[in-house]
Design an enzyme around this catalytic site. Structure first.
Site, PDB file in Angstrom:
ATOM      1  N   CYS A   1       0.872  -1.176   0.000  1.00 28.00           N
ATOM      2  CA  CYS A   1       0.000   0.000   0.000  1.00 28.00           C
ATOM      3  C   CYS A   1       0.911   1.228   0.000  1.00 28.00           C
ATOM      4  O   CYS A   1       1.651   1.460   0.972  1.00 28.00           O
ATOM      5  CB  CYS A   1      -0.892  -0.032   1.233  1.00 28.00           C
ATOM      6  SG  CYS A   1      -1.770   1.505   1.497  1.00 28.00           S
TER       7      CYS A   1
ATOM      8  N   CYS B   1      -5.054   5.950  -4.469  1.00 29.34           N
ATOM      9  CA  CYS B   1      -4.368   4.691  -4.176  1.00 29.34           C
ATOM     10  C   CYS B   1      -2.916   4.873  -4.651  1.00 29.34           C
ATOM     11  O   CYS B   1      -2.674   5.106  -5.842  1.00 29.34           O
ATOM     12  CB  CYS B   1      -5.054   3.542  -4.912  1.00 29.34           C
ATOM     13  SG  CYS B   1      -4.156   1.992  -4.788  1.00 29.34           S
TER      14      CYS B   1
HETATM   15  N1  LIG Z   1      -6.555  -2.267  -1.832  1.00 31.34           N
HETATM   16  C1  LIG Z   1      -5.192  -2.565  -2.168  1.00 31.34           C
HETATM   17  C2  LIG Z   1      -4.244  -2.284  -1.050  1.00 31.34           C
HETATM   18  C3  LIG Z   1      -4.174  -0.858  -0.656  1.00 31.34           C
HETATM   19  C4  LIG Z   1      -3.507   0.013  -1.709  1.00 31.34           C
HETATM   20  C5  LIG Z   1      -3.352   1.407  -1.214  1.00 31.34           C
HETATM   21  N2  LIG Z   1      -4.497   2.176  -1.013  1.00 31.34           N
HETATM   22  C6  LIG Z   1      -2.222   2.190  -1.848  1.00 31.34           C
HETATM   23  O1  LIG Z   1      -2.099   3.381  -1.522  1.00 31.34           O
HETATM   24  O2  LIG Z   1      -1.406   1.646  -2.577  1.00 31.34           O
HETATM   25  C7  LIG Z   1      -5.049  -4.059  -2.545  1.00 31.34           C
HETATM   26  O3  LIG Z   1      -5.827  -4.899  -2.082  1.00 31.34           O
HETATM   27  O4  LIG Z   1      -4.133  -4.356  -3.314  1.00 31.34           O
END
Ligand SMILES: N[C@@H](CCC[C@H](N)C(=O)O)C(=O)O
Length: 326
Positions: A77, A228
């Protein structure tokens, strides 16, 4: 039991950070999953996109694990790593550290402010692969770079990559961004389906001008988030491969929670990405948690504001104004 936490965010992708290092919480993975489900619930008094667990590491300055709000664990993340990186650096009194993540030990460092008075960190996003087996994406080919997936959408071309969590990206038009296409296809690939058995983070990218892109992500295990970090890193790489942006240059990546910068480096056939952006601490809290048969009951006992979010809103305003031109 009492748990201390910090509510923090990177581009308003928000997390609860829990340091297990000096406290004898004795969480197992069922408890971490249940905590993520209960505490991230937006109907509860806390609410977040995920929980960042900081733990001792034998090979790095600290280990961190990220659990999505649906209780699943992700391998990486990016926005969370900036927050975890800041927390570990400040705790150790250093400006640079190495954090053990599920698939790699990654460098984090304090960076010049991305905007006035915004604590800023740079984190390494790696390893990057295009091998469909790594996502996994069940197609009868090794990679998918700027190609159609007719089962998903006939009007888009996709690139699939792991950084190392899985991402599916498409460069879209304004009309496509405003349509319900992203929701429809994201729900399809994040519910039981043959193509992406583990689900995937789905990003729509808009090219704004040379050096600037906009990215909106439907996150696996969460749904739409403000931003993200790994998706913005993956998307920047895709635009460099397309020749729309330059390697080794900081690219501004706008999102619904603000903006970050990503720089993509290529050495032989290996890519690494620097993700630079805010690591904002919103408040610290102590909560009382009861693990009952019916689920987790949580109550906030104490809460103290860091007063950083008001400063962050100026960056957000600036990003919104810029985006309004397009
Ligand atoms: N939901 C993603 C993990 C989290 C990613 C995050 N928000 C970021 O900033 O990279 C997954 O399940 O891969």
């Amino acid at each position: 039991m009492k748990i201390d936490l910090i509510k923090c965010h990177g581009s308003n992708n928000d997390f609860l950070l829990i340091d297990e290092t000096d406290r004898n919480y004795k969480f197992d993975d069922f408890k971490r999953r249940d905590l993520a489900l209960a505490l991230c619930d937006r109907e509860s008094s806390l609410g977040a996109d995920g929980i960042l667990f900081i733990r001792p590491s034998r090979v790095a300055d600290a280990q961190y694990r990220i659990f999505n709000s649906d209780g699943t664990e992700a391998s990486m993340c990016g926005n969370g790593l900036r927050c975890a990186g800041r927390y570990v650096c400040e705790k150790l009194g250093v400006v640079e550290a190495v954090i053990e993540t599920m698939k790699a030990n990654l460098r984090v460092k304090k960076h010049e402010e991305i905007f006035i008075d915004i604590p800023t960190y740079q984190v390494e996003i790696s390893p990057v692969t295009f091998d469909l087996k790594d996502l996994p994406l069940n197609l009868d080919q090794e990679t998918l770079i700027q190609e159609e997936i007719p089962q998903l959408a006939e009007e888009l071309t996709f690139t699939a990559l792991s950084v190392p969590n899985p991402h599916l990206t498409a460069v879209v038009s304004k009309e496509q961004l405003e349509s319900d296409l992203q929701t429809r296809l994201s729900e399809k690939v994040n519910n039981p389906n043959d193509l992406f058995p583990d689900g995937v983070n789905v990003s729509f990218i808009r090219l704004l001008e040379k050096g600037s892109i906009y990215v909106r992500t439907y996150e696996r295990g969460v749904g739409y988030t403000n931003a993200c970090g790994t998706a913005m890193s993956a998307s920047t790489l895709v635009t460099c491969l397309m020749g729309e942006n330059e390697f080794d240059q900081p690219i501004n990546v706008y999102n619904n929670g603000g903006m970050v910068q990503c720089a993509v480096h290529k050495e032989d056939e290996t890519y690494t990405i620097d993700l630079i952006g805010n690591a904002t601490f919103v408040y610290s809290a102590q909560i009382e948690v009861d693990f009952t048969k019916e689920g987790i009951l949580a109550e906030i006992l104490e809460q103290e504001d860091f007063n950083e979010d008001t400063l962050y809103s100026r960056l957000q305003e600036h990003a919104k104004k810029y985006l309004n031109q397009f």
